[in-house]
Design a protein around this motif. Structure first.
Motif, PDB file in Angstrom:
ATOM      1  N   SER A 223       0.826  -1.208   0.000  1.00 36.43           N
ATOM      2  CA  SER A 223       0.000   0.000   0.000  1.00 36.43           C
ATOM      3  C   SER A 223       0.863   1.263   0.000  1.00 36.43           C
ATOM      4  O   SER A 223       2.044   1.239   0.346  1.00 36.43           O
ATOM      5  N   GLU A 224       0.254   2.385  -0.378  1.00 37.98           N
ATOM      6  CA  GLU A 224       0.959   3.671  -0.393  1.00 37.98           C
ATOM      7  C   GLU A 224       1.373   4.082   1.016  1.00 37.98           C
ATOM      8  O   GLU A 224       2.451   4.650   1.211  1.00 37.98           O
ATOM      9  N   ALA A 225       0.512   3.790   1.979  1.00 39.70           N
ATOM     10  CA  ALA A 225       0.819   4.167   3.365  1.00 39.70           C
ATOM     11  C   ALA A 225       2.076   3.461   3.855  1.00 39.70           C
ATOM     12  O   ALA A 225       2.919   4.060   4.528  1.00 39.70           O
ATOM     13  N   MET A 226       2.220   2.185   3.526  1.00 39.99           N
ATOM     14  CA  MET A 226       3.401   1.449   3.964  1.00 39.99           C
ATOM     15  C   MET A 226       4.640   1.879   3.188  1.00 39.99           C
ATOM     16  O   MET A 226       5.754   1.862   3.725  1.00 39.99           O
ATOM     17  N   GLU A 227       4.473   2.305   1.949  1.00 34.86           N
ATOM     18  CA  GLU A 227       5.603   2.832   1.186  1.00 34.86           C
ATOM     19  C   GLU A 227       6.110   4.115   1.841  1.00 34.86           C
ATOM     20  O   GLU A 227       7.331   4.348   1.912  1.00 34.86           O
ATOM     21  N   ALA A 228       5.187   4.927   2.358  1.00 31.60           N
ATOM     22  CA  ALA A 228       5.587   6.152   3.071  1.00 31.60           C
ATOM     23  C   ALA A 228       6.358   5.806   4.340  1.00 31.60           C
ATOM     24  O   ALA A 228       7.345   6.466   4.689  1.00 31.60           O
ATOM     25  N   GLN A 229       5.912   4.762   5.049  1.00 34.26           N
ATOM     26  CA  GLN A 229       6.624   4.327   6.251  1.00 34.26           C
ATOM     27  C   GLN A 229       8.014   3.794   5.901  1.00 34.26           C
ATOM     28  O   GLN A 229       8.985   4.050   6.618  1.00 34.26           O
ATOM     29  N   ARG A 230       8.101   3.047   4.808  1.00 34.35           N
ATOM     30  CA  ARG A 230       9.406   2.530   4.384  1.00 34.35           C
ATOM     31  C   ARG A 230      10.380   3.674   4.118  1.00 34.35           C
ATOM     32  O   ARG A 230      11.533   3.642   4.561  1.00 34.35           O
ATOM     33  N   LYS A 231       9.917   4.721   3.427  1.00 36.64           N
ATOM     34  CA  LYS A 231      10.768   5.870   3.129  1.00 36.64           C
ATOM     35  C   LYS A 231      11.188   6.585   4.417  1.00 36.64           C
ATOM     36  O   LYS A 231      12.320   7.065   4.530  1.00 36.64           O
ATOM     37  N   PHE A 232      10.259   6.669   5.378  1.00 37.76           N
ATOM     38  CA  PHE A 232      10.586   7.313   6.650  1.00 37.76           C
ATOM     39  C   PHE A 232      11.761   6.611   7.321  1.00 37.76           C
ATOM     40  O   PHE A 232      12.721   7.262   7.755  1.00 37.76           O
ATOM     41  N   TRP A 233      11.694   5.286   7.405  1.00 33.02           N
ATOM     42  CA  TRP A 233      12.745   4.544   8.101  1.00 33.02           C
ATOM     43  C   TRP A 233      14.050   4.528   7.319  1.00 33.02           C
ATOM     44  O   TRP A 233      15.136   4.585   7.918  1.00 33.02           O
ATOM     45  N   LYS A 234      13.958   4.461   5.995  1.00 34.06           N
ATOM     46  CA  LYS A 234      15.190   4.487   5.200  1.00 34.06           C
ATOM     47  C   LYS A 234      15.908   5.829   5.388  1.00 34.06           C
ATOM     48  O   LYS A 234      17.138   5.885   5.427  1.00 34.06           O
ATOM     49  N   GLU A 235      15.125   6.900   5.511  1.00 34.62           N
ATOM     50  CA  GLU A 235      15.719   8.221   5.730  1.00 34.62           C
ATOM     51  C   GLU A 235      16.269   8.337   7.151  1.00 34.62           C
ATOM     52  O   GLU A 235      17.378   8.844   7.364  1.00 34.62           O
ATOM     53  N   ARG A 236      15.499   7.839   8.130  1.00 38.54           N
ATOM     54  CA  ARG A 236      15.906   7.956   9.537  1.00 38.54           C
ATOM     55  C   ARG A 236      17.161   7.122   9.827  1.00 38.54           C
ATOM     56  O   ARG A 236      18.017   7.525  10.624  1.00 38.54           O
ATOM     57  N   LEU A 237      17.286   5.973   9.189  1.00 42.16           N
ATOM     58  CA  LEU A 237      18.405   5.069   9.477  1.00 42.16           C
ATOM     59  C   LEU A 237      19.409   5.009   8.335  1.00 42.16           C
ATOM     60  O   LEU A 237      20.287   4.135   8.320  1.00 42.16           O
ATOM     61  N   GLY A 238      19.286   5.944   7.388  1.00 47.40           N
ATOM     62  CA  GLY A 238      20.186   5.949   6.248  1.00 47.40           C
ATOM     63  C   GLY A 238      21.600   6.364   6.638  1.00 47.40           C
ATOM     64  O   GLY A 238      21.866   6.865   7.736  1.00 47.40           O
TER      65      GLY A 238
END
Length: 446
Positions: A223-238
């Motif tokens: 879903s789009e909502a989970m894609e947004a969460q994935r981007k959040f964590w990739k940015e936070r832990l990048g």
């Protein structure tokens, strides 16, 4: 915040409240439109094998790495004063096994993927042992109950009733099950439903089953909502991930072996009150205050200002899964920057904001995130973080049975899943702290 005399609210204030009410309703409606947890969880079709959840996949792979380990056994011990009815206990547990599919599920590797098989019937027997010795023999009998599970054989649980003989015999009910079929919230579900069944009551039919949740979770990931969460964590832990290097007594072993110890302490009423007052004044939770303090403590010991601490979440945001036994738990990696030039109050507000953002994005599976981050695997460390923080605030409840006095027996399994874990539990007016540590690194005195 308006405080008027009893029964008196001015027209101006009333209109203001009505206006704010409309704003709030509109805000909630917009959030509801984006809420990925409002949809229906549909039942999946019958088949021989079913996919596993993200959490189950991680448990399965960890078990494959440590086939004879009990690191992920969940163990509870109850002390029973009185004379419990063994047949009623066994009958209540048997009915729970029939009710919850997770309690009669086994796991196998099928075509290179871990899969789960739900059995219609499984063989269950309440183990029993009579002892005439003291506490040492009791501890040995409990420890003997905690054994490795073979994930391909259901049920992945065992119960044992231990009778400590004497003028007034005392009984101990040991519950041991694998984490792949249960979690902390499931323990509360089990206790509540056991109380009902032991008393001869009945339970309403469950709306959905754990396998239905797994199918829903799989669809959710696209879903789009989970894609947004994935981007959040990739940015936070990048970027380059920090590695926490606490001063230790021993050189880090090449393989994490889960051997551990625990040191317990208590924050008294006075200090607990000051901590809660600090939380109120800073408009954050007690959770954020303790987490911020933990970050500062780790910074003081290591000198590292970039720190990642793990924390668990219940993972049950959809209303239909609240009464199901299974593993829903997820893990969040909370990253903080401890800057010495800031005041603690400033740092606390930052931590509070980070915590809110993290919990807004708590649904993306940690196991999948680890794969995407391509973290270099070190068998002497956990991926992403080596320190864990847990604030226990869920009510597990107590076993209640007529004619019996039941309490929880403090049994320590001497296991550790991380270098250091701080577990805080609000008890009465104070806060109990348990610090779990890996004995491969630390002496108890340290």
């Amino acid at each position: 915040r308006y405080k008027a005399p009893a029964g008196v609210v001015s027209g101006e204030v009333l209109e203001s409240l009505k206006s704010r009410k409309k704003e709030l309703i509109e805000h909630l409606r917009k959030r509801d439109d984006r809420n990925i947890f409002c949809g229906t969880i549909e039942r999946v079709e019958e088949r021989e094998y079913y996919p596993v959840s993200a959490a189950q996949k991680r448990m399965f792979l960890l078990d494959r790495m440590e086939r004879q380990s009990t690191a992920y056994n969940l163990t509870q011990v109850l002390k029973i004063e009185g004379r419990p009815d063994r047949e009623r206990i066994a009958g209540a547990i048997g009915r729970l096994i029939k009710r919850h599919e997770a309690l009669r599920t086994s796991f196998d590797m099928i075509d290179g993927q871990p899969m789960q098989k739900i059995h219609t019937n499984v063989e269950f027997k309440l183990e029993y042992e009579s002892l005439s010795g003291g506490e040492e023999m009791l501890e040995a009998a409990i420890a003997g109950t905690v054994r490795p599970f073979e994930l391909s054989r259901a049920p992945l649980l065992r119960f044992k009733l231990i009778e400590l003989c004497g003028d007034e015999p005392i009984f101990f009910l040991v519950q041991d099950m694998h984490h792949i079929i249960s979690d902390g919230v499931s323990e509360g579900v089990l206790v509540r439903e056991f109380n009902t069944l032991y008393a001869g009551g009945s339970l309403p039919e469950l709306k959905i089953r754990y396998r239905d949740y797994v199918g829903w979770q799989s669809r959710l990931l696209s879903s789009e909502a989970m894609e947004a969460q994935r981007k959040f964590w990739k940015e936070r832990l990048g970027g380059e991930m920090p590695v926490l290097n606490l001063p230790a007594d021993y050189k880090r072993p090449q393989v994490f072996d889960y051997r551990g110890g625990t040191v317990a302490l208590r924050i008294d009423r006075q200090l607990a009150g000051r901590l809660k007052a600090m939380a109120r004044e800073s408009r954050v939770t007690l959770y954020s205050v303790l987490l911020a303090a933990y970050n500062v403590l780790l910074w003081m010991y290591t000198g590292q200002d970039d720190i990642v601490i793990g924390t668990p979440t219940a993972g049950r945001r959809h209303a239909d899964v609240h009464n199901i036994i299974g593993v829903f738990i997820n893990t969040l990696a909370l990253r903080s920057r401890v800057m010495p030039e800031k005041t603690f109050a400033e740092f606390l507000r930052e931590v509070g904001g980070n915590v809110l953002e993290a919990f807004d994005n708590q649904d993306y599976p940690f196991e999948q995130l680890v794969e995407e981050l391509a973290v270099r695997r070190d068998f002497g460390r956990n991926p992403v973080f080596d320190a864990m923080f847990i604030l226990l605030n869920m009510e597990v409840g107590d076993i209640k049975a007529e004619g019996l006095k039941v309490s929880r027996y403090a049994y320590s399994r001497k296991m550790a899943q991380f270098d250091l874990t701080l577990i805080a539990t609000e008890q009465g007016d104070g806060i109990d702290i348990d610090i779990s540590y890996w004995t491969g690194l630390f002496e108890r005195g340290t």
